[in-house]
Design a protein around this motif. Structure first.
Motif, PDB file in Angstrom:
ATOM      1  N   UNK A   1       0.844  -1.216   0.000  1.00  0.00           N
ATOM      2  CA  UNK A   1       0.000   0.000   0.000  1.00  0.00           C
ATOM      3  C   UNK A   1       0.872   1.256   0.000  1.00  0.00           C
TER       4      UNK A   1
ATOM      5  N   UNK B   1       0.626   4.041  -2.707  1.00  0.00           N
ATOM      6  CA  UNK B   1      -0.136   5.256  -2.385  1.00  0.00           C
ATOM      7  C   UNK B   1       0.493   6.095  -1.275  1.00  0.00           C
ATOM      8  N   UNK B   2       1.628   5.695  -0.771  1.00  0.00           N
ATOM      9  CA  UNK B   2       2.225   6.417   0.353  1.00  0.00           C
ATOM     10  C   UNK B   2       1.589   5.967   1.655  1.00  0.00           C
ATOM     11  N   UNK B   3       1.929   6.643   2.745  1.00  0.00           N
ATOM     12  CA  UNK B   3       1.349   6.296   4.041  1.00  0.00           C
ATOM     13  C   UNK B   3      -0.167   6.474   3.955  1.00  0.00           C
TER      14      UNK B   3
ATOM     15  N   UNK C   1       6.146   9.040  -3.054  1.00  0.00           N
ATOM     16  CA  UNK C   1       6.293   7.703  -3.625  1.00  0.00           C
ATOM     17  C   UNK C   1       6.819   7.859  -5.044  1.00  0.00           C
TER      18      UNK C   1
ATOM     19  N   UNK D   1      -6.637   6.741  -9.551  1.00  0.00           N
ATOM     20  CA  UNK D   1      -6.945   7.768  -8.541  1.00  0.00           C
ATOM     21  C   UNK D   1      -7.773   8.898  -9.159  1.00  0.00           C
TER      22      UNK D   1
ATOM     23  N   UNK E   1      -7.941   8.191  -0.189  1.00  0.00           N
ATOM     24  CA  UNK E   1      -6.783   9.089  -0.194  1.00  0.00           C
ATOM     25  C   UNK E   1      -7.125  10.438   0.444  1.00  0.00           C
TER      26      UNK E   1
ATOM     27  N   UNK F   1       1.311  13.514   0.150  1.00  0.00           N
ATOM     28  CA  UNK F   1       0.054  13.040  -0.435  1.00  0.00           C
ATOM     29  C   UNK F   1       0.337  11.718  -1.160  1.00  0.00           C
ATOM     30  N   UNK F   2      -0.678  11.174  -1.802  1.00  0.00           N
ATOM     31  CA  UNK F   2      -0.478   9.914  -2.540  1.00  0.00           C
ATOM     32  C   UNK F   2      -0.019  10.141  -3.970  1.00  0.00           C
ATOM     33  N   UNK F   3       0.146  11.390  -4.359  1.00  0.00           N
ATOM     34  CA  UNK F   3       0.598  11.683  -5.729  1.00  0.00           C
ATOM     35  C   UNK F   3       2.074  11.313  -5.855  1.00  0.00           C
ATOM     36  N   UNK F   4       2.378  10.283  -6.670  1.00  0.00           N
ATOM     37  CA  UNK F   4       3.772   9.849  -6.756  1.00  0.00           C
ATOM     38  C   UNK F   4       4.594  10.686  -7.729  1.00  0.00           C
ATOM     39  N   UNK F   5       5.873  10.464  -7.675  1.00  0.00           N
ATOM     40  CA  UNK F   5       6.766  11.068  -8.659  1.00  0.00           C
ATOM     41  C   UNK F   5       6.856  10.117  -9.847  1.00  0.00           C
TER      42      UNK F   5
END
Lengths: 325, 444
Positions: A251, A255-257, A272, B118, B133, B172-176
């Protein structure tokens, strides 16, 4: 010639377990890298006969092409070895169950190859989900053959009813976890957020069930079960622990933490990185370990006598005394 | 010795069949753009003057908008790129459609592979994972973007979008996506613009409906209206940011500031102190971020995306309360029919808000002591955030709101606030209120 000391079905089945395990790894990697459509035709590869596709283009081309074509080639190795196993089981004096499983393995491997092909031809996520669920099923069958062939067809000493039932439940729970996981891994972007919510909830509930069953299996096989069952149940509990860590990691890698649950201060100080090697290893590892757990659960179920037709309870009561001698 | 069959073939067959049937559950829906039902349902208020029943013309109108949008923008698998959008069709093709490699071995469907889970296929921020998220993934349809180098209400430049894609958004969940090739990132940025222009066009159509049309009227379908009147103004805003004047001016860093040295270095002390005073005074930062910069000022505000849903919920809730409070016994048949239609409309809107919008969340001000800067941690990034504020968020700018305007803080002094903000994560001697020193746990 059949030698009394060489258990050829077991050797072939054991080899097939390893070969299939590698195929599951490559399949999981194909999903992780969304590489299933890297070769848009089937059974040919970019118009070439699959087996004559130039080596330089395969290994020197895009990474996803390398994965997908490799998965197809290795799949043929699995298929051929399954046919060899079926032939050996046909000629060798094995238990009828082993013979039945070998036939099932051939049927499954053929089906799996076709489903894989149609996944490409139809470019369908639904077919991809079936493909993802049939793979571990085939693996479970192969593990069962290897475990049963080891005993030369002899039935195992029955464990307690609790151990047998727990082991059988663990096989079911581990497989259902793989089904739920496949739904998550092959999630179509068009589905509703509520579907994802439901699947995540289901997967987490399944994880709780697997942990509970794993712990119960250890307790139930501690006494009155074979050493094999005791060993497998402990191995499973260890794998379940690793799987929980990998699941959380998968996870975070994607999606990061889990920011909806954690305070802001717990968030990661770096974003991430999509398609990172470490992320791919964690996500793929979670899927592969799930399949290994299923294999271990099958081995435990056989060691605990869960799949024996003769009722374990009757044997324990003494009604069937001598039946397993 | 017992050679009983342990697994009969019939059992194996049943297990295989049931398992495979279960694994194929949840059929894959066809990829299609989802209509903006929150906007659509707002514009179909029942009208007693309308000749047709409410549901009929409301449905016809929604279908007409969907048909127009498909003609102008195509489908997710087969996009149409009109020249007036100024977008590059080749890049859009690379990013659109299902994930598959073309005959040259080049991967297509990049948006579906990397973003759609997403942000949703439509770019409505309602992908399958969205509800999990925090913050929610961006809804591109209003065409608002937070982190950019342009004026507050202006669109981001292509380079701004590429920067965000490459850097991701920390916290946030926005990745690179830095590991993708530059061409792939470029195609993704272009596709984000395509989705935004499509979403803005849809909103413009509904705004036109709301402001110009009677209930039973249809939208004109001629090119003059759809392209020149609706699409062109939307696209022009995206094309305008290619001009250098679209970028906010960046003042020279005043003497006595060296960001490389850190806030507690003697060189920077005076600047940091100036920044602190501006933070607590003219900058107005203290209102939300709090005197301690822990983000403990006001915490009940919403960003524009959530505010839209909150306000719609309030409006619908109020309407329903009023409608339910009305006595229908003395109503004429016509009035009763209108009343029922209105109730039905409000209930439809409630269902739409429940099913097609995420549950609103407040946007807490950033805790500046954590050192997480979503729009980038370079001094220049923070300068830009301070200068224009954050578009779509309650964060106002301290610089001018438009070229030629006057801000609350002189341009060059903004650098002092930047210096102060950057010093906060390292400020171990902070005070919490007047009576006690800040402890480590207070930071979290």
């Amino acid at each position: 010639m059949q030698s009394s000391t060489v258990n050829l079905p077991r050797i072939v089945a054991g080899t097939l377990v390893v070969v299939t395990g590698l195929q599951l790894c490559s399949g999981a990697l194909v999903t992780t890298y969304d590489a299933a459509m890297a070769v848009p035709d089937w059974p040919s590869t970019y118009g070439h006969n699959m087996f004559l596709f130039p080596l330089r283009e395969w290994l020197g081309g895009p990474f996803d092409l390398m994965l997908e074509h490799g998965h197809r080639l290795w799949g043929t190795v699995v298929g051929l070895l399954t046919l060899v196993l079926a032939g050996v089981c046909w000629k060798w004096p094995v238990a009828p169950a082993v013979r039945s499983l070998a036939v099932a393995a051939v049927a499954l491997v053929v089906l799996q190859g076709l489903v894989g092909g149609f996944r490409v031809l139809l470019d369908s996520q639904t077919v991809a989900k079936v493909h993802a669920c049939a793979g571990p099923l085939f693996f479970a069958v192969v593990v069962a053959i290897a475990a049963l062939a080891r005993r030369g067809g002899e039935a195992v000493r029955p464990s307690t009813p609790l151990a047998a039932r727990t082991a059988a439940g663990l096989v079911g729970a581990a497989y259902l976890q793989l089904v739920a996981g496949a739904q998550l891994r092959h999630l179509d972007a068009a589905v509703d957020p509520r579907t994802f919510h439901f699947l995540v909830g289901l997967h987490l509930l399944g994880a709780v069930a697997v942990v509970g069953l794993g712990a119960t299996a250890v307790a139930a096989t501690r006494s009155g079960a074979s050493r094999g069952a005791w060993g497998w149940s402990r191995a499973i509990l260890f794998l379940v622990g690793c799987q929980i860590v990998l699941g959380g990691g998968a996870w975070v890698a994607k999606y990061g933490a889990p920011s909806a649950l954690l305070p802001e201060a717990w968030r990661m100080s770096q974003p991430v990185v999509a398609r990172s090697g470490s992320g791919a290893v964690i996500v793929t590892g979670h899927a592969v370990l799930g399949m290994l757990l299923l294999g271990a659960a099958v081995a435990l179920a056989i060691a605990a006598g869960a799949l024996a037709r003769r009722p374990v309870a009757a044997a324990v009561r003494g009604v069937g005394k001598g039946a397993f001698a | 010795m017992n050679r009983q069959p342990i697994l009969p073939p019939t059992l194996v067959l049943v297990v295989v069949t049931v398992s495979l049937a279960a694994s194929g559950c949840g059929r894959t829906p066809a990829a299609s753009f989802r209509p903006n039902l929150v906007a659509a349902s707002r514009t179909v208020e029942p009208d007693a003057e309308a000749e047709k029943p409410w549901r009929e013309w409301a449905g016809n109108r929604q279908r007409q908008v969907a048909t127009i949008l498909e003609a102008m923008f195509g489908t997710p698998d087969d996009p149409v790129v009109l020249p007036e959008t100024g977008l590059d069709p080749a890049k859009i093709q690379l990013a659109a459609g299902p994930v598959r490699s073309d005959i040259a071995g080049r991967k297509n469907g990049l948006y579906r592979e990397h973003c759609a889970h997403c942000h949703g296929i439509t770019g409505d921020g309602m992908g399958p994972t969205a509800a999990f998220l925090n913050p929610y993934p961006r809804d591109y349809r209003p065409g608002k973007f937070k982190f950019k180098s342009t004026w507050r209400d202006a669109k981001p430049t292509h380079a701004d979008l590429v920067t965000i894609l490459n850097n991701g958004i920390v916290g946030t969940s926005m990745p690179s996506f830095a590991l993708l090739s530059p061409a792939q990132v470029d195609a993704l940025a272009e596709y984000v613009k395509y989705l935004a222009i499509r979403g803005e066009t849809e909103l413009a159509l509904y705004t036109h409906i709301e402001q110009e049309l009677e209930a039973q009227d249809s939208l004109p379908e001629d090119r003059g209206f759809l392209v020149d009147e609706i699409l062109a103004p939307v696209a022009a805003k995206w094309q305008a940011v290619a001009e250098p004047s679209a970028q906010i001016p960046v003042a020279a860093v005043p003497a006595g500031i060296d960001f490389a040295l850190g806030g507690d270095h003697p060189t920077n002390k005076e600047s940091v102190e100036k920044g602190r005073k501006l933070f607590l005074g003219d900058g107005g930062c203290v209102k939300c971020h709090g005197p301690t910069a822990l983000g403990d000022g006001q915490a009940n505000d919403y960003d524009d995306w959530n505010k839209l849903v909150v306000e719609a919920r309030k409006e619908v809730g109020g309407g329903l309360e009023t409608a339910h409070g009305v006595s229908t016994s003395a109503m004429s048949p016509e009035d009763l029919a209108e009343h029922k239609a209105r109730l039905e409309w409000l209930e439809t809107r409630t269902r739409v808000l429940d099913g097609d919008a995420l549950k609103p969340r407040t946007i807490p001000p950033r805790n500046l002591r954590l050192g997480l800067y979503r729009g980038g941690r370079r001094p220049l990034d923070i300068y830009r955030r301070l200068y224009t504020g954050i578009n779509g968020a309650p964060m106002p700018g301290v610089g001018p709101s438009a070229p030629g305007g006057k801000g609350t803080v002189p341009d060059e002094d903004i650098w002092h606030i930047v210096n102060y903000v950057l010093s906060l994560p390292y400020d171990v001697d902070g005070e919490l209120g007047a009576d006690r020193a800040m402890a480590a746990k207070d930071r979290f």
